[in-house]
Design a protein around this motif. Structure first.
Motif, PDB file in Angstrom:
ATOM      1  N   LEU A  53       8.195   1.845   4.003  1.00 42.93           N
ATOM      2  CA  LEU A  53       8.548   1.707   2.595  1.00 42.93           C
ATOM      3  C   LEU A  53       8.212   0.291   2.148  1.00 42.93           C
ATOM      4  CD1 LEU A  53      10.157   2.640   0.022  1.00 42.93           C
ATOM      5  CD2 LEU A  53      12.210   1.807   1.182  1.00 42.93           C
ATOM      6  N   GLY A  54       7.692   0.144   0.943  1.00 43.30           N
ATOM      7  CA  GLY A  54       7.428  -1.167   0.363  1.00 43.30           C
ATOM      8  C   GLY A  54       8.108  -1.313  -0.979  1.00 43.30           C
ATOM      9  N   LEU A  55       8.823  -2.398  -1.181  1.00 42.56           N
ATOM     10  CA  LEU A  55       9.565  -2.637  -2.424  1.00 42.56           C
ATOM     11  C   LEU A  55       8.783  -3.591  -3.314  1.00 42.56           C
ATOM     12  CD1 LEU A  55      13.193  -3.096  -1.006  1.00 42.56           C
ATOM     13  CD2 LEU A  55      12.073  -0.993  -1.787  1.00 42.56           C
ATOM     14  N   ILE A  56       8.589  -3.193  -4.575  1.00 42.41           N
ATOM     15  CA  ILE A  56       7.842  -3.998  -5.543  1.00 42.41           C
ATOM     16  C   ILE A  56       8.659  -4.136  -6.824  1.00 42.41           C
ATOM     17  CG2 ILE A  56       5.635  -3.231  -4.597  1.00 42.41           C
ATOM     18  CD1 ILE A  56       5.379  -1.408  -7.097  1.00 42.41           C
ATOM     19  N   ASP A  57       8.207  -5.034  -7.705  1.00 44.87           N
ATOM     20  CA  ASP A  57       8.784  -5.198  -9.047  1.00 44.87           C
ATOM     21  C   ASP A  57      10.262  -5.577  -8.999  1.00 44.87           C
ATOM     22  OD1 ASP A  57       6.384  -4.723 -10.235  1.00 44.87           O
ATOM     23  OD2 ASP A  57       6.806  -2.643 -10.761  1.00 44.87           O
ATOM     24  N   HIS A  58      10.494  -6.864  -8.762  1.00 45.28           N
ATOM     25  CA  HIS A  58      11.856  -7.397  -8.697  1.00 45.28           C
ATOM     26  C   HIS A  58      12.184  -8.288  -9.891  1.00 45.28           C
ATOM     27  CE1 HIS A  58      10.715  -6.377  -4.529  1.00 45.28           C
ATOM     28  NE2 HIS A  58      11.965  -5.979  -4.453  1.00 45.28           N
ATOM     29  N   GLY A  59      11.441  -8.097 -10.973  1.00 48.11           N
ATOM     30  CA  GLY A  59      11.664  -8.939 -12.144  1.00 48.11           C
ATOM     31  C   GLY A  59      13.031  -8.760 -12.776  1.00 48.11           C
ATOM     32  N   TYR A  60      13.573  -7.545 -12.672  1.00 45.89           N
ATOM     33  CA  TYR A  60      14.904  -7.290 -13.227  1.00 45.89           C
ATOM     34  C   TYR A  60      15.917  -7.229 -12.099  1.00 45.89           C
ATOM     35  CZ  TYR A  60      12.143  -6.350 -17.353  1.00 45.89           C
ATOM     36  OH  TYR A  60      11.260  -6.470 -18.397  1.00 45.89           O
ATOM     37  N   SER A  61      16.106  -8.376 -11.485  1.00 46.41           N
ATOM     38  CA  SER A  61      17.082  -8.564 -10.413  1.00 46.41           C
ATOM     39  C   SER A  61      18.039  -9.676 -10.807  1.00 46.41           C
ATOM     40  CB  SER A  61      16.383  -8.933  -9.099  1.00 46.41           C
ATOM     41  OG  SER A  61      15.554  -7.892  -8.652  1.00 46.41           O
ATOM     42  N   PHE A  62      19.034  -9.893  -9.937  1.00 49.41           N
ATOM     43  CA  PHE A  62      20.012 -10.963 -10.110  1.00 49.41           C
ATOM     44  C   PHE A  62      20.815 -10.771 -11.395  1.00 49.41           C
ATOM     45  CE2 PHE A  62      16.392 -12.627  -7.647  1.00 49.41           C
ATOM     46  CZ  PHE A  62      17.044 -12.763  -6.429  1.00 49.41           C
ATOM     47  N   ALA A  63      21.309  -9.537 -11.548  1.00 48.81           N
ATOM     48  CA  ALA A  63      22.064  -9.173 -12.749  1.00 48.81           C
ATOM     49  C   ALA A  63      23.422  -9.859 -12.786  1.00 48.81           C
ATOM     50  CB  ALA A  63      22.256  -7.658 -12.791  1.00 48.81           C
ATOM     51  N   TRP A 106       5.043   4.037  -0.730  1.00 52.01           N
ATOM     52  CA  TRP A 106       5.338   4.748   0.502  1.00 52.01           C
ATOM     53  C   TRP A 106       4.055   5.307   1.069  1.00 52.01           C
ATOM     54  CZ3 TRP A 106       7.316   6.031   4.776  1.00 52.01           C
ATOM     55  CH2 TRP A 106       7.354   7.339   5.274  1.00 52.01           C
ATOM     56  N   GLU A 107       3.751   4.905   2.306  1.00 52.39           N
ATOM     57  CA  GLU A 107       2.587   5.414   3.021  1.00 52.39           C
ATOM     58  C   GLU A 107       3.044   6.581   3.899  1.00 52.39           C
ATOM     59  OE1 GLU A 107      -0.660   2.329   4.187  1.00 52.39           O
ATOM     60  OE2 GLU A 107       1.275   1.426   4.650  1.00 52.39           O
ATOM     61  N   SER A 108       2.938   7.764   3.376  1.00 54.22           N
ATOM     62  CA  SER A 108       3.404   8.955   4.092  1.00 54.22           C
ATOM     63  C   SER A 108       2.362   9.396   5.124  1.00 54.22           C
ATOM     64  CB  SER A 108       3.648  10.072   3.080  1.00 54.22           C
ATOM     65  OG  SER A 108       4.040  11.260   3.698  1.00 54.22           O
ATOM     66  N   PRO A 109       2.803   9.922   6.280  1.00 48.48           N
ATOM     67  CA  PRO A 109       4.199  10.077   6.703  1.00 48.48           C
ATOM     68  C   PRO A 109       4.668   9.015   7.686  1.00 48.48           C
ATOM     69  CG  PRO A 109       2.825  11.485   8.037  1.00 48.48           C
ATOM     70  CD  PRO A 109       1.900  10.718   7.125  1.00 48.48           C
ATOM     71  N   HIS A 110       3.754   8.116   8.139  1.00 40.96           N
ATOM     72  CA  HIS A 110       4.116   7.224   9.235  1.00 40.96           C
ATOM     73  C   HIS A 110       4.240   5.761   8.821  1.00 40.96           C
ATOM     74  CE1 HIS A 110       3.537  10.628  11.815  1.00 40.96           C
ATOM     75  NE2 HIS A 110       2.263  10.743  11.470  1.00 40.96           N
ATOM     76  N   GLY A 111       3.977   5.459   7.576  1.00 34.43           N
ATOM     77  CA  GLY A 111       4.017   4.071   7.139  1.00 34.43           C
ATOM     78  C   GLY A 111       5.415   3.603   6.798  1.00 34.43           C
ATOM     79  N   LYS A 140       0.818  -1.197   0.000  1.00 34.61           N
ATOM     80  CA  LYS A 140       0.000   0.000   0.000  1.00 34.61           C
ATOM     81  C   LYS A 140       0.860   1.257   0.000  1.00 34.61           C
ATOM     82  CE  LYS A 140      -3.969  -2.161   2.257  1.00 34.61           C
ATOM     83  NZ  LYS A 140      -4.886  -2.135   3.423  1.00 34.61           N
ATOM     84  N   GLY A 141       0.288   2.313  -0.548  1.00 34.75           N
ATOM     85  CA  GLY A 141       1.003   3.577  -0.603  1.00 34.75           C
ATOM     86  C   GLY A 141       1.057   4.090  -2.028  1.00 34.75           C
ATOM     87  N   ILE A 142       1.830   5.138  -2.223  1.00 35.55           N
ATOM     88  CA  ILE A 142       1.975   5.737  -3.545  1.00 35.55           C
ATOM     89  C   ILE A 142       3.441   5.767  -3.940  1.00 35.55           C
ATOM     90  CG2 ILE A 142      -0.138   7.107  -3.428  1.00 35.55           C
ATOM     91  CD1 ILE A 142       1.472   9.459  -2.528  1.00 35.55           C
ATOM     92  N   ALA A 143       3.670   5.932  -5.223  1.00 34.00           N
ATOM     93  CA  ALA A 143       5.033   5.920  -5.765  1.00 34.00           C
ATOM     94  C   ALA A 143       5.552   7.340  -5.915  1.00 34.00           C
ATOM     95  CB  ALA A 143       5.038   5.213  -7.115  1.00 34.00           C
ATOM     96  N   GLN A 144       6.827   7.422  -6.265  1.00 32.91           N
ATOM     97  CA  GLN A 144       7.474   8.668  -6.660  1.00 32.91           C
ATOM     98  C   GLN A 144       7.384   9.733  -5.558  1.00 32.91           C
ATOM     99  OE1 GLN A 144       7.181   9.817 -10.737  1.00 32.91           O
ATOM    100  NE2 GLN A 144       6.177   7.913 -11.329  1.00 32.91           N
ATOM    101  N   GLN A 145       7.616   9.312  -4.328  1.00 33.57           N
ATOM    102  CA  GLN A 145       7.590  10.222  -3.197  1.00 33.57           C
ATOM    103  C   GLN A 145       8.989  10.349  -2.601  1.00 33.57           C
ATOM    104  OE1 GLN A 145       4.683  11.988  -1.957  1.00 33.57           O
ATOM    105  NE2 GLN A 145       4.248  11.388  -4.073  1.00 33.57           N
ATOM    106  N   SER A 146       9.654  11.458  -2.896  1.00 37.71           N
ATOM    107  CA  SER A 146      11.025  11.633  -2.429  1.00 37.71           C
ATOM    108  C   SER A 146      11.102  11.841  -0.927  1.00 37.71           C
ATOM    109  CB  SER A 146      11.682  12.813  -3.143  1.00 37.71           C
ATOM    110  OG  SER A 146      10.978  14.015  -2.887  1.00 37.71           O
ATOM    111  N   ASP A 147       9.969  12.163  -0.269  1.00 33.12           N
ATOM    112  CA  ASP A 147      10.038  12.389   1.175  1.00 33.12           C
ATOM    113  C   ASP A 147      10.312  11.110   1.955  1.00 33.12           C
ATOM    114  OD1 ASP A 147       7.547  11.335   0.668  1.00 33.12           O
ATOM    115  OD2 ASP A 147       6.469  12.644   2.052  1.00 33.12           O
TER     116      ASP A 147
END
Length: 266
Positions: free
Chosen positions: A182-192, A175-180, A137-144
């Motif tokens: 961080l959540g990491l998604i989309d790992h399809g391009y990993s293990f380079a 990112w669930e601002s301001p108290h949540g 849960k949360g929104i993307a592109q949040q530099s805070d």
């Protein structure tokens, strides 16, 4: 379960990886729910990014929202940019979660839970295999998030360095601002592998810019544990051999230097 997949790598090796991943999953309540709950809705994800055309949203019977990245809809034109194969992408997603789960908190809290599952598409009446990821849960592109959750960002940088993440851009986290959290998604391009394309690795880049590449004692202990296990806590067997060896090499180099690698050094 995934017999209809026509892999681009050796069929026997691919099938063996599927068997190992399936055997590793389903040992927690949330994974059992994701594997066994009925699907109330199954819809294309609307996005401006053509690389996500393979993804469907799947609302489970418990009303948890998940995302299904299908093998049959992944396009080589997208995956080739990263030197990956279409059949790599859903498996990379699953293996990233398996590694996070075996590392434990905070990484198992950051990374989206992911399993392999077939889901019936009502538009064609067919079962389609792919990876199923739990919504963060949360929104993307949040530099805070860099300011409000610096420890989460440090942990994300470490995880992305171990996994050789090629594409941690501003839309590949929540990112669930301001108290949540961080959540990491989309790992399809990993293990380079070395010299594979690195698009963006924002958390690792930020940590390097802040000159905080030095490993914490917790990170150093984790890397020693991964190295001593001989198979990265069983995760190496879930990858293509060359991907597993590249990850082992990254771990050894970080153990030797006591610091994270820069993305260009994967």
């Amino acid at each position: 379960m995934l017999a209809r997949v026509l892999p681009l790598e050796d069929a026997n090796r691919f099938a063996h990886r599927l068997v190992l991943i399936e055997a590793a999953q389903g040992h927690s309540p949330i994974e059992q729910e994701m594997l066994n709950e009925g699907v109330l809705r199954y819809d294309p994800v609307k996005t401006a990014n053509p690389g996500t055309s393979s993804t469907r949203s799947a609302l489970l019977g418990t009303h948890k929202l998940t995302y299904h990245k299908r093998f049959d809809l992944l396009l080589a034109i997208n995956t080739n940019v990263y030197s990956q194969r279409p059949d790599d992408v859903p498996l990379n997603e699953c293996v990233s979660w398996r590694l996070a789960e075996r590392l434990g908190s905070p990484y198992s809290d950051l990374v989206a839970v992911c399993v392999l599952r077939e889901i019936l598409d009502p538009t064609d009446g067919l079962l389609h295999p792919g990876c199923l990821s739990l919504q963060k849960k949360g929104i993307a592109q949040q530099s805070d998030v860099l300011r409000h959750r610096p420890d989460d960002c440090m942990d994300a940088a470490f995880f992305d360095c171990v996994t050789g993440q090629q594409d941690r851009h501003w839309a590949n986290f929540r990112w669930e601002s301001p108290h949540g959290r961080l959540g990491l998604i989309d790992h399809g391009y990993s293990f380079a592998l070395p010299n594979w394309t690195a698009n963006v690795n924002l958390f690792l880049d930020e940590r390097c810019r802040a000159q905080r590449q030095k490993l914490s004692s917790h990170e150093a202990n984790l890397l020693h544990r991964l190295e001593a296990s001989g198979d990265v806590l069983g995760v190496a067997d879930l990858l293509r051999p060359e991907q597993a060896q590249a990850m082992i090499d990254r771990i050894r180099r970080m153990v030797a230097t006591g610091a994270l690698l820069a993305p260009a050094d994967f």
